[in-house]
Scaffold this motif. Structure first.
Motif, PDB file in Angstrom:
ATOM      1  N   ARG A 107     -69.145  14.634  87.841  1.00  0.00           N
ATOM      2  CA  ARG A 107     -68.728  16.018  88.463  1.00  0.00           C
ATOM      3  C   ARG A 107     -69.152  16.101  89.936  1.00  0.00           C
ATOM      4  NH1 ARG A 107     -71.817  20.433  84.410  1.00  0.00           N
ATOM      5  NH2 ARG A 107     -70.534  19.679  82.654  1.00  0.00           N
ATOM      6  N   LEU A 108     -69.874  15.298  90.270  1.00  0.00           N
ATOM      7  CA  LEU A 108     -70.181  15.273  91.997  1.00  0.00           C
ATOM      8  C   LEU A 108     -69.090  14.488  92.589  1.00  0.00           C
ATOM      9  CD1 LEU A 108     -72.163  15.698  94.320  1.00  0.00           C
ATOM     10  CD2 LEU A 108     -72.935  13.424  94.105  1.00  0.00           C
ATOM     11  N   ALA A 109     -68.525  13.569  92.393  1.00  0.00           N
ATOM     12  CA  ALA A 109     -67.489  12.909  92.818  1.00  0.00           C
ATOM     13  C   ALA A 109     -66.069  13.564  92.905  1.00  0.00           C
ATOM     14  CB  ALA A 109     -67.346  11.388  92.150  1.00  0.00           C
ATOM     15  N   PHE A 110     -65.922  14.441  91.641  1.00  0.00           N
ATOM     16  CA  PHE A 110     -64.956  15.109  91.533  1.00  0.00           C
ATOM     17  C   PHE A 110     -64.800  16.106  92.266  1.00  0.00           C
ATOM     18  CE2 PHE A 110     -62.016  18.296  89.082  1.00  0.00           C
ATOM     19  CZ  PHE A 110     -60.960  17.365  89.109  1.00  0.00           C
ATOM     20  N   ALA A 111     -66.016  16.979  92.733  1.00  0.00           N
ATOM     21  CA  ALA A 111     -66.249  18.142  93.553  1.00  0.00           C
ATOM     22  C   ALA A 111     -65.886  17.682  94.723  1.00  0.00           C
ATOM     23  CB  ALA A 111     -67.530  18.641  93.446  1.00  0.00           C
ATOM     24  N   LYS A 112     -66.403  16.267  95.350  1.00  0.00           N
ATOM     25  CA  LYS A 112     -66.118  15.996  96.877  1.00  0.00           C
ATOM     26  C   LYS A 112     -64.646  15.539  97.087  1.00  0.00           C
ATOM     27  CE  LYS A 112     -68.706  12.530  97.553  1.00  0.00           C
ATOM     28  NZ  LYS A 112     -69.526  11.125  97.479  1.00  0.00           N
ATOM     29  N   LYS A 113     -63.958  15.165  95.864  1.00  0.00           N
ATOM     30  CA  LYS A 113     -62.559  14.981  95.983  1.00  0.00           C
ATOM     31  C   LYS A 113     -61.858  16.504  96.342  1.00  0.00           C
ATOM     32  CE  LYS A 113     -58.525  13.673  93.273  1.00  0.00           C
ATOM     33  NZ  LYS A 113     -57.992  13.229  91.806  1.00  0.00           N
ATOM     34  N   LYS A 114     -62.169  17.391  95.583  1.00  0.00           N
ATOM     35  CA  LYS A 114     -61.503  18.875  95.756  1.00  0.00           C
ATOM     36  C   LYS A 114     -62.176  19.305  96.916  1.00  0.00           C
ATOM     37  CE  LYS A 114     -59.451  18.750  91.924  1.00  0.00           C
ATOM     38  NZ  LYS A 114     -57.988  19.236  92.080  1.00  0.00           N
ATOM     39  N   LEU A 217     -64.651  25.688  90.362  1.00  0.00           N
ATOM     40  CA  LEU A 217     -65.557  25.307  89.226  1.00  0.00           C
ATOM     41  C   LEU A 217     -65.035  23.820  88.733  1.00  0.00           C
ATOM     42  CD1 LEU A 217     -65.576  28.753  87.445  1.00  0.00           C
ATOM     43  CD2 LEU A 217     -67.584  27.586  88.454  1.00  0.00           C
ATOM     44  N   VAL A 218     -66.079  23.012  88.499  1.00  0.00           N
ATOM     45  CA  VAL A 218     -65.737  21.565  88.230  1.00  0.00           C
ATOM     46  C   VAL A 218     -66.551  21.501  86.696  1.00  0.00           C
ATOM     47  CG1 VAL A 218     -65.524  20.733  90.311  1.00  0.00           C
ATOM     48  CG2 VAL A 218     -67.767  20.378  89.440  1.00  0.00           C
ATOM     49  N   GLY A 219     -66.177  20.587  85.853  1.00  0.00           N
ATOM     50  CA  GLY A 219     -66.694  20.361  84.550  1.00  0.00           C
ATOM     51  C   GLY A 219     -65.692  20.944  83.329  1.00  0.00           C
ATOM     52  N   THR A 220     -66.127  20.836  82.251  1.00  0.00           N
ATOM     53  CA  THR A 220     -65.736  21.499  81.159  1.00  0.00           C
ATOM     54  C   THR A 220     -66.311  22.270  80.345  1.00  0.00           C
ATOM     55  OG1 THR A 220     -66.498  19.650  79.665  1.00  0.00           O
ATOM     56  CG2 THR A 220     -64.101  19.224  80.964  1.00  0.00           C
ATOM     57  N   GLU A 221     -65.734  23.245  79.485  1.00  0.00           N
ATOM     58  CA  GLU A 221     -66.501  23.995  78.627  1.00  0.00           C
ATOM     59  C   GLU A 221     -67.403  23.415  77.743  1.00  0.00           C
ATOM     60  OE1 GLU A 221     -63.542  26.681  77.262  1.00  0.00           O
ATOM     61  OE2 GLU A 221     -63.781  28.080  78.767  1.00  0.00           O
ATOM     62  N   LYS A 222     -66.754  22.309  77.061  1.00  0.00           N
ATOM     63  CA  LYS A 222     -67.372  21.421  76.040  1.00  0.00           C
ATOM     64  C   LYS A 222     -68.719  20.999  76.669  1.00  0.00           C
ATOM     65  CE  LYS A 222     -66.673  17.504  73.265  1.00  0.00           C
ATOM     66  NZ  LYS A 222     -65.818  16.377  72.613  1.00  0.00           N
ATOM     67  N   ALA A 264     -61.129  23.578  88.694  1.00  0.00           N
ATOM     68  CA  ALA A 264     -60.664  22.253  89.279  1.00  0.00           C
ATOM     69  C   ALA A 264     -59.836  21.380  88.164  1.00  0.00           C
ATOM     70  CB  ALA A 264     -61.665  21.664  89.842  1.00  0.00           C
ATOM     71  N   GLY A 265     -58.642  20.937  88.480  1.00  0.00           N
ATOM     72  CA  GLY A 265     -58.062  20.157  87.573  1.00  0.00           C
ATOM     73  C   GLY A 265     -57.615  18.899  88.322  1.00  0.00           C
ATOM     74  N   PRO A 266     -56.701  17.975  87.602  1.00  0.00           N
ATOM     75  CA  PRO A 266     -56.620  16.684  88.216  1.00  0.00           C
ATOM     76  C   PRO A 266     -55.619  16.843  89.528  1.00  0.00           C
ATOM     77  CG  PRO A 266     -55.528  17.334  86.179  1.00  0.00           C
ATOM     78  CD  PRO A 266     -56.411  18.095  86.172  1.00  0.00           C
TER      79      PRO A 266
END
Length: 334
Positions: A107-114, A217-222, A264-266
């Motif tokens: 999640r951290l790396a993905f949030a930084k990308k966003k 928002l990053v992450g999934t509901e699952k 946030a998506g791909p």
């Protein structure tokens, strides 16, 4: 009229006056200090022009050059320039749940990308960056240099992650302080969310300080297991693995207060859409005013006059009367 560098005038004026005095009144003593050839060049010859007049012209030329170095100017009224664009504060979640790997690589790396995508979508705007978990802190002050912002965000790694609970109230207080003199006041969070209990005080701070909230928002509901600094899942007291799920409560809070949120998506469309919403809402508002000092430069007048006098002082003028007399004598001999 004023001088930009008045100190240069006074520093150079004293040795100039002393030098002019020595040249004019005490040639013999001066010849003991300077080489004869140097002294001859400084005083110039008297050919075609009286020596005293030539020295006066040379001294005047040097004086006007000193005045030019002091840079005379005329100050005008400051010009007020309206700066287009917005000022935004972005906040990166570095709480323990940001190690979860329900998005790649976590999640951290993905949030930084966003965040980097958001910087690219707001090229002319000033953006500041803070990181938050238990205690928020400033990563980068407000700037329009997006490459610097990307570099600062890139430096945030797993070692920054705080396993303590996220203090949204402290984040709200820091944001209100940083945005105090900004208009409009915009806060953009990059986070996996927070529950109603955690953000209760946060909502009050935002409303009291008229801060508009936008959330990515990053992450999934699952959800996915919460991982410690050693890469191992964290166990709960009952022996089960702690699972962190994306919580959309912050997004709903943003929407209720006139802001917006995206999951946030791909691709880049989510961030581009959020940036478009922000720009559309505040398109009529300015970032602020910048006062630009205006002045009229006059240094080229004394500089030009000094160079002109220097040219005259270093020039030699023929003595026409002497030439006529000489030619008459020659004619008589013939």
């Amino acid at each position: 009229m004023e001088f930009v560098n008045p100190y240069l005038f006074w520093i150079l004026l004293v040795p100039f006056v002393l030098f002019a005095f020595l040249i004019s009144t005490n040639k013999e003593r001066l010849s003991r200090i300077f080489d004869e050839k140097v002294l001859t060049r400084l005083t110039a010859s008297s050919e075609g022009m009286p020596l005293r007049l030539r020295n006066i012209i040379m001294f005047a030329a040097i004086f006007f050059m000193i005045v030019a170095l002091a840079r005379p100017v005329k100050e005008l009224e400051d010009k007020v320039v309206k700066v287009q664009g917005l000022t935004l504060l972005t906040a990166l979640d570095i709480s323990g749940s940001m190690r979860s790997k329900d998005v790649y690589p976590n999640r951290l790396a993905f949030a930084k990308k966003k965040m980097n995508e958001f910087f690219d979508a707001m090229p002319s705007d000033e953006i500041g960056v803070v990181a938050f978990a238990y205690s928020p802190f400033v990563l980068a002050p407000f700037t329009s240099d997006k490459e610097t912002l990307k570099m600062m965000v890139k430096g945030v790694d797993d070692s920054y992650i705080n396993m303590g609970s996220t203090d949204f109230l402290a984040l709200g207080e820091l944001a209100s302080s940083l945005l105090e003199k900004k208009n409009p006041k915009i806060l953009v969070l990059f986070t996996d969310g927070g529950d109603e209990k955690a953000i209760a005080g946060f909502a009050d701070v935002l409303k009291a300080n008229k801060i508009d909230l936008y959330v990515v928002l990053v992450g999934t509901e699952k959800g996915a297991p919460v991982i410690d600094e050693n890469g191992k899942p964290i166990m709960q007291k009952d022996g089960t693995i702690a699972i962190s799920q994306r919580n959309d409560t912050l997004g709903l809070l943003a929407k209720e207060n006139g802001g917006a949120y995206v999951i946030a998506g791909p691709g880049k469309e989510d961030i581009e859409n959020l940036a478009a919403v922000i720009k559309g809402k505040y398109k009529e508002q300015q970032q602020g005013e910048v006062r630009v000092k205006q002045r009229v430069e006059y240094f080229y007048y004394p500089l030009g006059l000094g160079l002109f006098l220097l040219l005259i002082g270093l020039s030699s003028f023929p003595r026409f009367k002497s030439q006529k007399k000489a030619s008459g004598k020659d004619g008589g001999k013939k």
